[in-house]
Design an enzyme around this catalytic site. Sequence first.
Site, PDB file in Angstrom:
ATOM      1  N   ASN A   9       0.861  -1.188   0.000  1.00  0.00           N
ATOM      2  CA  ASN A   9       0.000   0.000   0.000  1.00  0.00           C
ATOM      3  C   ASN A   9       0.900   1.241   0.000  1.00  0.00           C
ATOM      4  O   ASN A   9       1.495   1.570   1.018  1.00  0.00           O
ATOM      5  CB  ASN A   9      -0.890  -0.044   1.255  1.00  0.00           C
ATOM      6  CG  ASN A   9      -1.761   1.188   1.384  1.00  0.00           C
ATOM      7  OD1 ASN A   9      -1.808   2.036   0.489  1.00  0.00           O
ATOM      8  ND2 ASN A   9      -2.454   1.299   2.510  1.00  0.00           N
ATOM      9  N   LYS A  11       0.055   4.255  -0.199  1.00  0.00           N
ATOM     10  CA  LYS A  11      -0.583   5.425   0.429  1.00  0.00           C
ATOM     11  C   LYS A  11      -0.350   6.662  -0.457  1.00  0.00           C
ATOM     12  O   LYS A  11      -0.333   6.541  -1.665  1.00  0.00           O
ATOM     13  CB  LYS A  11      -0.089   5.604   1.865  1.00  0.00           C
ATOM     14  CG  LYS A  11      -0.242   4.296   2.679  1.00  0.00           C
ATOM     15  CD  LYS A  11      -0.033   4.458   4.152  1.00  0.00           C
ATOM     16  CE  LYS A  11      -0.219   3.109   4.836  1.00  0.00           C
ATOM     17  NZ  LYS A  11      -0.111   3.165   6.283  1.00  0.00           N
ATOM     18  N   HIS A  98      -9.412   0.920   5.128  1.00  0.00           N
ATOM     19  CA  HIS A  98      -8.131   1.136   5.808  1.00  0.00           C
ATOM     20  C   HIS A  98      -8.369   2.049   7.008  1.00  0.00           C
ATOM     21  O   HIS A  98      -9.190   2.960   6.942  1.00  0.00           O
ATOM     22  CB  HIS A  98      -7.111   1.757   4.841  1.00  0.00           C
ATOM     23  CG  HIS A  98      -5.727   1.735   5.417  1.00  0.00           C
ATOM     24  ND1 HIS A  98      -5.301   2.644   6.355  1.00  0.00           N
ATOM     25  CD2 HIS A  98      -4.691   0.879   5.223  1.00  0.00           C
ATOM     26  CE1 HIS A  98      -4.055   2.353   6.702  1.00  0.00           C
ATOM     27  NE2 HIS A  98      -3.656   1.288   6.029  1.00  0.00           N
ATOM     28  N   GLU A 100      -6.826   4.467   8.121  1.00  0.00           N
ATOM     29  CA  GLU A 100      -6.659   5.906   7.840  1.00  0.00           C
ATOM     30  C   GLU A 100      -7.923   6.477   7.196  1.00  0.00           C
ATOM     31  O   GLU A 100      -8.309   7.612   7.445  1.00  0.00           O
ATOM     32  CB  GLU A 100      -5.415   6.107   6.949  1.00  0.00           C
ATOM     33  CG  GLU A 100      -4.138   5.884   7.745  1.00  0.00           C
ATOM     34  CD  GLU A 100      -2.977   5.291   6.956  1.00  0.00           C
ATOM     35  OE1 GLU A 100      -2.980   5.359   5.712  1.00  0.00           O
ATOM     36  OE2 GLU A 100      -2.057   4.740   7.609  1.00  0.00           O
ATOM     37  N   GLU A 170      -5.070  -5.120  10.536  1.00  0.00           N
ATOM     38  CA  GLU A 170      -4.038  -4.106  10.744  1.00  0.00           C
ATOM     39  C   GLU A 170      -4.280  -3.408  12.077  1.00  0.00           C
ATOM     40  O   GLU A 170      -5.093  -2.472  12.163  1.00  0.00           O
ATOM     41  CB  GLU A 170      -4.091  -3.058   9.620  1.00  0.00           C
ATOM     42  CG  GLU A 170      -3.808  -3.629   8.245  1.00  0.00           C
ATOM     43  CD  GLU A 170      -3.219  -2.570   7.311  1.00  0.00           C
ATOM     44  OE1 GLU A 170      -2.191  -2.862   6.705  1.00  0.00           O
ATOM     45  OE2 GLU A 170      -3.776  -1.454   7.208  1.00  0.00           O
ATOM     46  N   GLY A 176       2.778   2.136  10.869  1.00  0.00           N
ATOM     47  CA  GLY A 176       3.718   3.248  10.725  1.00  0.00           C
ATOM     48  C   GLY A 176       4.408   3.623  12.030  1.00  0.00           C
ATOM     49  O   GLY A 176       5.045   4.668  12.120  1.00  0.00           O
ATOM     50  N   SER A 216       3.740  -2.286  10.301  1.00  0.00           N
ATOM     51  CA  SER A 216       5.204  -2.323  10.456  1.00  0.00           C
ATOM     52  C   SER A 216       5.811  -3.682  10.104  1.00  0.00           C
ATOM     53  O   SER A 216       6.791  -4.112  10.723  1.00  0.00           O
ATOM     54  CB  SER A 216       5.607  -1.890  11.866  1.00  0.00           C
ATOM     55  OG  SER A 216       5.208  -0.548  12.101  1.00  0.00           O
TER      56      SER A 216
END
Length: 253
Positions: A9, A11, A98, A100, A170, A176, A216
Amino acid sequence: MRKKIVAGNWKMNNDISEGLKLASEVVNMAADEISSDVTMVLITPYIHLKSVSDLLKGSENVFLGSQNCHEQESGAFTGEISAAMLKSVGTQYVVLGHSERREYFEESDEVLAAKTDIVLKHEMTPIFCCGESLDIRENADPYAYVKQQITNSLFHLPEEEILKVVIAYEPIWAIGTGKTASKEQAQEMHASLREHIAGKYGATVANEISILYGGSAKPSNAPELFACEDVDGGLIGGASLKSRDFIDIAKSF
Ligand code: 13P
């Protein structure tokens, strides 16, 4: 047999020339180094899709993915992109839900159910993301929380449709942050999700659905994560921006 999948991904990273360079490095390395039973997916920003799609023609194990899509067929939704548009440039996978997008764009379980439907209708594979925050991990029941996300957005699907969905677990606290779920934490959640799916659709269906880990993941921790019985690959953020790292992760099964 469940599919082994390593999806990158990107992003909101890489301009078009950087994106094409990365994609062509991945394609070339994958042809030489990745076994045919591993599916790799490049999940690019929208404006890269057509060019990366052209570049992927002829590749046998690298496929194209989008990071999102709108839940309606078409119409007055300025700035949005439809499933039909994605399909028309050769997109095969679409990431949905996702964390985010759930957080910054307030995507609800209900909207994600509609997005799942439209992606399936246009014969693409949803990569449906779920996962809990640190607060839920520490102060509530993360298993119940993640299972509810799956129930709310996927359990309306008939058996033949849920079989086409890929799930990505996730944990938000690992995205991240450099903090990865331990192999025990990942396996426990993946097994719990598979059991949840089995409760609704039966063990045969649950055993056919790939569940990816994201958060990660990198070349150093991918081997122990992918060795877990219920971890079928990874959804990779930062490490997918470096071709060598991304390929090394895909070699970790
Ligand atoms: P990182 O691998 O950078 O933690 O990102 C994970 C992710 O969000 C993939 O979708």
